[in-house]
Design a protein around this motif. Structure first.
Motif, PDB file in Angstrom:
ATOM      1  N   GLU A  15      -3.294  17.727  17.933  1.00 10.05           N
ATOM      2  CA  GLU A  15      -1.533  17.595  18.137  1.00 10.05           C
ATOM      3  C   GLU A  15      -1.322  17.151  19.065  1.00 10.05           C
ATOM      4  O   GLU A  15      -1.900  16.458  19.627  1.00 10.05           O
ATOM      5  CB  GLU A  15      -0.998  18.862  18.606  1.00 10.05           C
ATOM      6  CG  GLU A  15      -0.828  19.948  17.426  1.00 10.05           C
ATOM      7  CD  GLU A  15       0.263  21.329  18.392  1.00 10.05           C
ATOM      8  OE1 GLU A  15      -0.185  21.234  19.447  1.00 10.05           O
ATOM      9  OE2 GLU A  15      -0.003  22.286  17.091  1.00 10.05           O
ATOM     10  N   CYS A  26       3.729  16.527  18.088  1.00 12.42           N
ATOM     11  CA  CYS A  26       4.005  16.130  16.443  1.00 12.42           C
ATOM     12  C   CYS A  26       2.684  16.403  16.340  1.00 12.42           C
ATOM     13  O   CYS A  26       1.578  16.723  17.025  1.00 12.42           O
ATOM     14  CB  CYS A  26       3.452  14.502  16.801  1.00 12.42           C
ATOM     15  SG  CYS A  26       3.481  13.821  15.160  1.00 12.42           S
ATOM     16  N   GLU A  27       2.238  16.927  15.236  1.00 14.09           N
ATOM     17  CA  GLU A  27       1.671  18.305  13.918  1.00 14.09           C
ATOM     18  C   GLU A  27       0.940  17.052  13.212  1.00 14.09           C
ATOM     19  O   GLU A  27       1.762  16.318  12.501  1.00 14.09           O
ATOM     20  CB  GLU A  27       1.922  19.257  13.794  1.00 14.09           C
ATOM     21  CG  GLU A  27       0.336  20.323  13.092  1.00 14.09           C
ATOM     22  CD  GLU A  27       1.401  21.384  12.099  1.00 14.09           C
ATOM     23  OE1 GLU A  27       0.366  22.046  12.125  1.00 14.09           O
ATOM     24  OE2 GLU A  27       2.142  21.746  12.820  1.00 14.09           O
ATOM     25  N   TYR A  28      -0.469  16.600  13.396  1.00 11.14           N
ATOM     26  CA  TYR A  28      -0.741  16.244  12.291  1.00 11.14           C
ATOM     27  C   TYR A  28      -1.511  16.890  11.064  1.00 11.14           C
ATOM     28  O   TYR A  28      -2.803  18.175  11.893  1.00 11.14           O
ATOM     29  CB  TYR A  28      -1.482  14.928  13.164  1.00 11.14           C
ATOM     30  CG  TYR A  28      -1.179  13.989  14.173  1.00 11.14           C
ATOM     31  CD1 TYR A  28      -0.097  12.793  13.127  1.00 11.14           C
ATOM     32  CD2 TYR A  28      -0.380  14.572  15.196  1.00 11.14           C
ATOM     33  CE1 TYR A  28       0.136  11.997  13.835  1.00 11.14           C
ATOM     34  CE2 TYR A  28       0.253  13.362  16.410  1.00 11.14           C
ATOM     35  CZ  TYR A  28       0.711  12.174  15.803  1.00 11.14           C
ATOM     36  OH  TYR A  28       1.508  11.461  16.271  1.00 11.14           O
ATOM     37  N   ARG A  30      -4.412  16.910   7.618  1.00 12.59           N
ATOM     38  CA  ARG A  30      -4.975  16.189   6.621  1.00 12.59           C
ATOM     39  C   ARG A  30      -5.749  15.996   5.690  1.00 12.59           C
ATOM     40  O   ARG A  30      -5.638  17.854   5.570  1.00 12.59           O
ATOM     41  CB  ARG A  30      -6.846  15.800   7.948  1.00 12.59           C
ATOM     42  CG  ARG A  30      -8.415  15.154   6.772  1.00 12.59           C
ATOM     43  CD  ARG A  30      -8.927  14.898   8.189  1.00 12.59           C
ATOM     44  NE  ARG A  30      -9.877  14.409   7.714  1.00 12.59           N
ATOM     45  CZ  ARG A  30     -10.693  14.872   6.213  1.00 12.59           C
ATOM     46  NH1 ARG A  30     -10.983  15.882   6.030  1.00 12.59           N
ATOM     47  NH2 ARG A  30     -11.621  13.607   5.942  1.00 12.59           N
ATOM     48  N   VAL A  37      -3.848  11.175   6.686  1.00  9.74           N
ATOM     49  CA  VAL A  37      -3.520  12.044   7.141  1.00  9.74           C
ATOM     50  C   VAL A  37      -2.497  11.670   7.974  1.00  9.74           C
ATOM     51  O   VAL A  37      -1.786   9.871   7.808  1.00  9.74           O
ATOM     52  CB  VAL A  37      -4.494  11.349   9.284  1.00  9.74           C
ATOM     53  CG1 VAL A  37      -3.357  12.321   9.851  1.00  9.74           C
ATOM     54  CG2 VAL A  37      -5.921  12.236   8.729  1.00  9.74           C
ATOM     55  N   ALA A  39       1.392  12.363   9.799  1.00  5.79           N
ATOM     56  CA  ALA A  39       1.755  13.425  10.587  1.00  5.79           C
ATOM     57  C   ALA A  39       4.001  14.807  10.276  1.00  5.79           C
ATOM     58  O   ALA A  39       4.287  14.460   9.873  1.00  5.79           O
ATOM     59  CB  ALA A  39       3.132  12.691  12.044  1.00  5.79           C
ATOM     60  N   LYS A  40       2.625  15.883  10.315  1.00  5.56           N
ATOM     61  CA  LYS A  40       3.085  16.712   9.437  1.00  5.56           C
ATOM     62  C   LYS A  40       5.168  16.657  10.147  1.00  5.56           C
ATOM     63  O   LYS A  40       6.053  17.689   9.114  1.00  5.56           O
ATOM     64  CB  LYS A  40       3.141  18.508   9.741  1.00  5.56           C
ATOM     65  CG  LYS A  40       3.412  18.862   8.825  1.00  5.56           C
ATOM     66  CD  LYS A  40       2.111  20.543   9.052  1.00  5.56           C
ATOM     67  CE  LYS A  40       2.924  21.596   8.049  1.00  5.56           C
ATOM     68  NZ  LYS A  40       4.394  22.115   8.679  1.00  5.56           N
ATOM     69  N   LEU A 200      -1.550   6.330  17.198  1.00  4.93           N
ATOM     70  CA  LEU A 200      -0.541   6.987  16.995  1.00  4.93           C
ATOM     71  C   LEU A 200       0.471   6.343  17.796  1.00  4.93           C
ATOM     72  O   LEU A 200       0.959   7.456  18.754  1.00  4.93           O
ATOM     73  CB  LEU A 200      -1.216   8.458  17.936  1.00  4.93           C
ATOM     74  CG  LEU A 200      -2.856   8.900  16.858  1.00  4.93           C
ATOM     75  CD1 LEU A 200      -3.362  10.287  17.771  1.00  4.93           C
ATOM     76  CD2 LEU A 200      -2.251   8.896  15.847  1.00  4.93           C
ATOM     77  N   CYS A 205       3.805   7.511  10.762  1.00  3.59           N
ATOM     78  CA  CYS A 205       3.769   9.080  11.226  1.00  3.59           C
ATOM     79  C   CYS A 205       2.115   8.854   9.354  1.00  3.59           C
ATOM     80  O   CYS A 205       2.495  10.034   8.764  1.00  3.59           O
ATOM     81  CB  CYS A 205       4.861   9.263  10.099  1.00  3.59           C
ATOM     82  SG  CYS A 205       5.170   8.023   8.055  1.00  3.59           S
ATOM     83  N   THR A 206       1.781   7.964   8.544  1.00  6.04           N
ATOM     84  CA  THR A 206       1.010   7.787   7.503  1.00  6.04           C
ATOM     85  C   THR A 206      -0.081   7.150   8.265  1.00  6.04           C
ATOM     86  O   THR A 206      -0.162   5.404   7.874  1.00  6.04           O
ATOM     87  CB  THR A 206       1.899   7.757   6.371  1.00  6.04           C
ATOM     88  OG1 THR A 206       2.848   8.839   5.493  1.00  6.04           O
ATOM     89  CG2 THR A 206       0.534   7.862   5.394  1.00  6.04           C
TER      90      THR A 206
END
Length: 276
Positions: A15, A26-28, A30, A37, A39-40, A200, A205-206
């Motif tokens: 995070e 922001c939660e990442y 994988r 990876v 960014a959920k 980051l 986001c991707t």
């Protein structure tokens, strides 16, 4: 959550805290299979909030309120090299002067302006969703249609795409059946598990791995790939004739090249800032 590239299961990665109006934590996650990876938090963000976050960040960037040299210190040098490379490709008949071309996510149009100035014609058209531009060479959304371009270039765009919304396919589908795509983004063997990693940004986001991009490459009927080290750009071809022409004259072109019929998985070391 499943990976939009390969369907693999995605697991929590780390995070990161931000101080944006629309983004705090922001939660990442994988992919266990291809290593992609995402960014959920951004993938699940309401669309209106995502648009507002993009406008806020792009506005700050292009007004100089964000330090673009700190974010990407070699951007201007790289873009100049890319424009020179495109000129080389045209002069050697690899790219065609009569192609319908598009700089997708052109931003302030620096790359397009440079190559068009070198060619003394409006060869590379621009499209940008998040920066208001009144130039006559920016295309409207109605002019950016599927399968209507011979050449599409994206620089620093693929890290902004929401894969679960079909953003990746939307860009690649702009190419016709013989089209060429030029791609600049960060693609690595393994994404660092590090919330302090320089890449980051709030609207990144991707995060791509070689394996994930190889899957995209194969899914979209590309038959030849070339990576130019100095331009930090991949060229992906759908027509063998174009790829073979590049292969035959690469020694006459500037820079160091790696060519393959498969996706060129060039970067193997972890992508920290000390890697140029």
């Amino acid at each position: 959550m499943n990976c939009f590239v390969c369907g693999g299961e995605m697991h929590p990665f780390f995070e990161k805290n931000f101080s944006m109006a629309k983004l705090q934590k922001c939660e990442y996650v994988r992919c266990e299979n291809c290593g992609l990876v995402v960014a959920k938090t951004l993938y699940e963000m309401p669309h209106d909030n995502w648009i507002m976050l993009n406008y806020e960040c792009h506005d700050k960037f292009f007004k100089g309120e964000l330090d673009d040299m700190k974010i990407d210190p070699k951007a201007r040098q790289r873009i100049e090299y890319q424009s020179e490379l495109f000129e080389d490709m045209i002069n050697h008949g690899i790219f065609k002067i009569n192609w319908r071309t598009l700089d997708y996510g052109a931003g302030n149009g620096l790359l397009s302006d440079k190559i068009n100035e070198k060619l003394q014609r409006n060869w590379l058209k621009k499209f940008e969703a998040y920066v208001t531009s009144e130039g006559k060479d920016y295309l409207s959304p109605e002019e950016v249609l599927p399968a209507s371009f011979d050449f599409v270039v994206t620089t620093a765009v693929f890290e902004h795409l929401l894969g679960n919304k079909g953003d990746v396919e939307k860009i690649i589908d702009l190419l016709n059946s013989n089209g060429v795509m030029a791609l600049h983004t960060l693609i690595c063997e393994e994404v660092p598990q590090d919330p302090n990693w320089f890449y980051l940004l709030p609207i990144h986001c991707t995060f791509w791995t070689n394996k994930a991009m190889s899957i995209i490459y194969e899914k979209n009927n590309f038959i030849g790939c070339a990576y130019n080290r100095e331009a930090q750009m991949w060229l992906m071809f759908r027509r063998a004739e174009d790829f073979l022409r590049l292969e035959s004259c690469q020694k006459k072109l500037r820079g160091n090249w790696t060519l393959s019929e498969k996706f060129v998985d060039y970067w193997k070391t972890k992508p920290y800032r000390n890697i140029s």
